[in-house]
Motif scaffolding. Structure first.
Motif, PDB file in Angstrom:
ATOM      1  N   UNK A  11       0.835  -1.199   0.000  1.00  0.00           N
ATOM      2  CA  UNK A  11       0.000   0.000   0.000  1.00  0.00           C
ATOM      3  C   UNK A  11       0.873   1.253   0.000  1.00  0.00           C
ATOM      4  N   UNK A  12       0.280   2.347  -0.472  1.00  0.00           N
ATOM      5  CA  UNK A  12       0.979   3.632  -0.420  1.00  0.00           C
ATOM      6  C   UNK A  12       1.057   4.081   1.034  1.00  0.00           C
ATOM      7  N   UNK A  13       1.869   5.079   1.291  1.00  0.00           N
ATOM      8  CA  UNK A  13       2.080   5.583   2.642  1.00  0.00           C
ATOM      9  C   UNK A  13       0.845   6.170   3.289  1.00  0.00           C
ATOM     10  N   UNK A  14      -0.186   6.438   2.507  1.00  0.00           N
ATOM     11  CA  UNK A  14      -1.439   6.947   3.062  1.00  0.00           C
ATOM     12  C   UNK A  14      -2.311   5.807   3.565  1.00  0.00           C
ATOM     13  N   UNK A  15      -1.847   4.572   3.372  1.00  0.00           N
ATOM     14  CA  UNK A  15      -2.463   3.323   3.842  1.00  0.00           C
ATOM     15  C   UNK A  15      -3.782   2.987   3.156  1.00  0.00           C
ATOM     16  N   UNK A  16      -4.136   3.712   2.097  1.00  0.00           N
ATOM     17  CA  UNK A  16      -5.381   3.409   1.397  1.00  0.00           C
ATOM     18  C   UNK A  16      -5.125   2.876  -0.006  1.00  0.00           C
ATOM     19  N   UNK A  17      -4.117   3.386  -0.669  1.00  0.00           N
ATOM     20  CA  UNK A  17      -3.835   2.978  -2.041  1.00  0.00           C
ATOM     21  C   UNK A  17      -3.310   1.557  -2.120  1.00  0.00           C
ATOM     22  N   UNK A  18      -3.907   0.749  -2.969  1.00  0.00           N
ATOM     23  CA  UNK A  18      -3.527  -0.654  -3.154  1.00  0.00           C
ATOM     24  C   UNK A  18      -2.690  -0.778  -4.426  1.00  0.00           C
ATOM     25  N   UNK A  56      -3.263  18.590  -3.367  1.00  0.00           N
ATOM     26  CA  UNK A  56      -2.458  17.376  -3.266  1.00  0.00           C
ATOM     27  C   UNK A  56      -2.735  16.482  -4.471  1.00  0.00           C
ATOM     28  N   UNK A  57      -1.884  15.500  -4.669  1.00  0.00           N
ATOM     29  CA  UNK A  57      -2.068  14.531  -5.748  1.00  0.00           C
ATOM     30  C   UNK A  57      -2.051  13.145  -5.126  1.00  0.00           C
ATOM     31  N   UNK A  58      -3.079  12.363  -5.404  1.00  0.00           N
ATOM     32  CA  UNK A  58      -3.113  11.002  -4.877  1.00  0.00           C
ATOM     33  C   UNK A  58      -2.025  10.158  -5.535  1.00  0.00           C
ATOM     34  N   UNK A  59      -1.605   9.117  -4.834  1.00  0.00           N
ATOM     35  CA  UNK A  59      -0.603   8.194  -5.374  1.00  0.00           C
ATOM     36  C   UNK A  59      -1.256   7.370  -6.483  1.00  0.00           C
ATOM     37  N   UNK A  60      -0.677   7.405  -7.665  1.00  0.00           N
ATOM     38  CA  UNK A  60      -1.228   6.663  -8.794  1.00  0.00           C
ATOM     39  C   UNK A  60      -0.271   5.609  -9.327  1.00  0.00           C
ATOM     40  N   UNK A  61       1.041   5.791  -9.078  1.00  0.00           N
ATOM     41  CA  UNK A  61       2.051   4.844  -9.564  1.00  0.00           C
ATOM     42  C   UNK A  61       3.202   4.752  -8.567  1.00  0.00           C
ATOM     43  N   UNK A  90       4.330   8.576  -6.956  1.00  0.00           N
ATOM     44  CA  UNK A  90       4.209   9.861  -7.643  1.00  0.00           C
ATOM     45  C   UNK A  90       3.252  10.811  -6.934  1.00  0.00           C
ATOM     46  N   UNK A  91       2.834  10.474  -5.708  1.00  0.00           N
ATOM     47  CA  UNK A  91       1.921  11.331  -4.947  1.00  0.00           C
ATOM     48  C   UNK A  91       2.586  12.614  -4.487  1.00  0.00           C
ATOM     49  N   UNK A  92       1.749  13.597  -4.145  1.00  0.00           N
ATOM     50  CA  UNK A  92       2.250  14.885  -3.662  1.00  0.00           C
ATOM     51  C   UNK A  92       1.355  15.364  -2.525  1.00  0.00           C
ATOM     52  N   UNK A  93       1.832  15.900  -1.436  1.00  0.00           N
ATOM     53  CA  UNK A  93       3.236  16.204  -1.204  1.00  0.00           C
ATOM     54  C   UNK A  93       4.057  14.944  -0.948  1.00  0.00           C
TER      55      UNK A  93
END
Length: 113
Positions: A11-18, A56-61, A90-93
């Protein structure tokens, strides 16, 4: 350290993105699941990151891995992926734009970094 397979959850660091896993080797399995090797966790799609907003930009890759490839264990010359895996997205920040293993989902095989 525990060996990461295609059954693992990243998962991404936001713990939601798979992170959608794709394996590049078909030689070695643990409990029927292919083991991930170098580059398998890189440049993969991320679904459901909830970090998106106007500023912000969600993590997509996923991007490059910073740690988590074994220096000792290899399959067909490629280092295997271990559960201490961490990389960037590639998420921001960028402060939360990382990815790691949330669940390995196998307890049969461990290895050294």
């Amino acid at each position: 350290m525990i060996v990461v397979t295609e059954a693992s959850v990243l998962r991404c660091g936001h713990r939601t993105g798979h992170i959608k896993l794709i394996t590049s080797q078909a030689l070695v399995r643990i409990d029927g699941k292919l083991i991930l090797v170098r580059d398998d966790p890189e440049h993969r799609d991320i679904d459901w990151c909830d970090n998106g907003s106007p500023t912000t930009k969600s993590c997509q890759h996923t991007l490059q891995v910073q740690t988590g490839y074994s220096a000792l264990l290899r399959i067909d010359g490629q280092p295997i992926v271990l559960d201490n895996l961490e990389g960037v997205t590639d998420g921001f920040p960028p402060a939360g734009a990382s990815f790691q293993v949330q669940s390995v989902n196998q307890a049969l095989v461990s290895g050294d970094a």
